[in-house]
Design an enzyme around this catalytic site. Structure first.
Site, short mmCIF file in Angstrom:
data_model
loop_
_atom_site.label_atom_id
_atom_site.label_comp_id
_atom_site.label_asym_id
_atom_site.label_seq_id
_atom_site.Cartn_x
_atom_site.Cartn_y
_atom_site.Cartn_z
CG ASP A 32 -0.34 -0.22 2.52
OD1 ASP A 32 0.64 -0.98 2.60
OD2 ASP A 32 -0.82 0.37 3.51
CG HIS A 33 3.12 2.60 2.64
ND1 HIS A 33 3.15 3.79 3.31
CD2 HIS A 33 2.21 1.83 3.29
CE1 HIS A 33 2.33 3.74 4.34
NE2 HIS A 33 1.74 2.56 4.35
#
Lengths: 297, 297
Positions: free
Chosen positions: B64-65
Site C-alpha cells: 500500500d506504500h
C-alpha cells in the site's frame, strides 16, 4: 450479462479514466479482463467487492494492463478470499505471476491461484465458454471471447413435418436424448437446433492482423482498443495499436452488432467526438463509455 | 513549503481515499513520500505532472506504500523524464527497485535512478536537509524529516553589547566570515545565531517506539499514521501501527506545532470524528485531510 467498465484509459491515466479493466458478470461468474494499476480502487468506486472475482483474463503484460495485479492479490488475501483464482493469459503469464508474487506478495498474503497460458477454447462451463486468440503487439498478447451458449430449442417445423404433437416427452430432446413416437425413433439432432449464443469479444492491444475478424465474428458486443485515429494510422501501426476506423471496420466485417471503443488516446479526451464520429462513419452502432459505466448485453 | 496529500487511505483504498503518497514542494524540489498504487493518477487529478518529482522517499516496502512505483517509473520514461530520480528507502530498497525494474519496467522505458538505503542525515541541500530514522513495522521502515534550514541572523543584542553599529560590513557575518571593528576581531559565531528551521516529519507505518519522539522533536508539522483508535490499541500493537491517541501523544511530547493524521483505518471513514476527537483531546492542533488537499507550511 453485465459489463462494468472499471478503467478505459490508454497507457497514461487521466483524471477521468483509470487504466484498463473490465468486469463481466454473469450468473455467479465475475470475469475480470485486465487489471491496470488502481483497479482495486475502481472496484470500490463501483461498489463491487473484488472478492467476487472468479477469473482474471490478461491480454498482455504491459504495465497499463497488469500493474493492478499485485495489489489485487494482496487485497484479496487480506479480505479473506476463499476460492481459487483462475488466471489466464498469453505465453509468459506463469513466469510473470510467479515473479509478481515473489517481489510483492508476502508469503502470508497469498491466495490459491491456478495460472494457465491459453490459446483457443480454454474454458468450457455449463452455459458459457471462453476463447483466446493471439494478437500482434510486440509482446505476447491475447484477444478473448466470452460466449454464452444458446439454448437447445425444439424445431417446431420438424415436429409438424413428422406429425409429432407437443407433450412432456419432448423434454428428453432438450437433454440430448432420443424419443420414440409411433414406433419410430427420432434423435435429438433430428428435432432440435442450437439457438445462437451471445458473444462478447475483447480486443486490446493489437495492430491490425488477420486473426481478428474470424475470431470476433458475429459478436453481440465487440469491445476494442482505439488508441489512435486514422489520420495518424502510421503511428498506430508503429506502436502496434488500432485506429477508431480500423476498429469500426473490424466490427463491420465481422458482422458484430455493437462496438464499444476503449483505450482511447488521451490526446482525444478534449474532443472524443473525433474518435466516435470516425468509427460511426464506418459502423453506425459504435459507442464510447466512461469509467464505471455499466452495459447490459 | 507546500504539501499535496495525494493519497491518505490505509492498506485498502476507498472510493474517497487512494493509497499513501504525499508530495512536498519547495523551491524546485518535489519530494514524493511513498507511492501507493494509483499515485500517478492522483498526480493527474491534482493537476501536477509527475515529471516534476525530484526525489522519492520510501518508508517501507508494503504494497500500500509502494505499488505505484513501477507504473510511475514507466510513465516518467514515456513522458521524457530527463533527470536522475533519487530514490531513498530503508534496508532492502536497492534489491526491491532492481526486482521491480526487472519484472515490470521494460529496458526501453528506463530512466536514470540513484537508489540509496538511508539512515540519519542523508541529504544536505543548500537550504534544506533530509533525515531518516528506523521505525518498527515488521519490515524495515523509515520515518523521515524534511528540515528547511533557518537563516543566519545578526544578533542585535550582541552588536549593542560590543557597541558595533549597523553597516555593510555586517553582511560578511552572514557568510560566516569574521569582521574587524575598532581593531578587534569578531567571528561570525560571536555575533550571529541560526534562526530555527522549519521541520516537517513523516511517521508511517510503525508501532510506538523510543526513536519517534526525539526524531520528530519540534516539528512544525508532524504527519503521522493513525490506523486505529485507542479502544483497540492491542490490535494496533499486534499489527505494528499507531492509534490516534498515540500519534497525538507523540505530537505533544515532541512539542510539535501541528499534527495531521493519515492512513486512517477505513472502518472509521463513516465517522472520522471518532479519530479526530481522540487526537484533539491530547493535542489540540490535530487535523485530518482528504485526498488532494494542499497544506502550506
Amino acid at each position: 450479462m453485465k459489463l462494468t467498465f472499471l478503467g478505459t484509459s490508454d497507457w497514461i491515466p487521466t483524471a477521468k479514466r483509470n487504466h484498463t479493466a473490465i468486469l463481466l458478470t454473469h450468473d455467479g461468474e465475475n470475469i475480470l479482463v485486465d487489471c491496470g494499476e488502481g483497479t482495486q480502487r475502481q472496484f470500490r468506486k463501483a461498489g463491487i467487492s473484488p472478492t467476487k472475482i472468479t477469473r482474471l483474463l490478461i491480454t498482455h503484460w504491459h504495465g497499463d494492463h497488469v500493474l493492478g495485479i499485485p495489489g489485487l492479490l494482496q487485497s484479496l488475501a487480506l479480505q479473506g478470499y476463499n476460492k481459487t483464482l483462475h488466471i489466464y493469459g498469453p505465453k509468459g503469464t506463469k513466469k510473470f505471476i510467479e515473479e509478481v508474487q515473489k517481489v510483492f506478495v508476502f508469503q502470508e498474503h497469498r491466495i490459491p491461484l491456478k495460472v494457465e497460458e491459453v490459446s483457443g477454447r480454454f474454458f468450457e462451463g455449463k452455459d458459457f465458454y471462453l476463447e483466446a486468440k493471439p494478437m500482434t503487439h510486440g509482446t505476447p498478447c491475447n484477444a478473448y471471447c466470452f460466449v454464452k451458449k444458446g439454448q437447445i430449442r425444439i424445431d417446431k417445423k420438424k415436429l409438424k413435418k413428422y406429425h409429432i404433437p407437443s407433450g412432456p416427452i419432448l423434454s428428453n430432446l432438450k437433454q440430448g436424448k432420443s424419443i420414440i413416437y409411433n414406433g419410430k425413433k427420432y434423435s435429438a439432432k433430428d428435432l432440435t437446433y442450437n439457438e445462437k449464443g451471445t458473444k462478447i469479444s475483447f480486443v486490446f492491444d493489437t495492430s491490425l492482423n488477420i486473426n481478428i475478424i474470424p475470431f470476433v465474428k458475429d459478436s453481440d458486443l465487440l469491445i476494442s482498443e482505439s488508441t489512435f485515429i486514422d489520420e495518424i494510422r502510421e503511428k498506430a501501426k508503429e506502436h502496434k495499436h488500432l485506429t477508431a476506423k480500423q476498429a469500426a471496420e473490424i466490427a463491420k466485417k465481422s458482422e458484430s452488432k455493437k462496438l464499444i471503443l476503449i483505450h482511447i488516446g488521451q490526446r482525444y479526451e478534449r474532443d472524443l467526438n473525433v474518435v466516435l464520429n470516425e468509427a460511426k462513419k464506418v459502423f453506425k452502432n459504435s459507442a464510447l463509455v466512461n469509467d464505471l459505466d455499466v452495459v447490459e448485453v
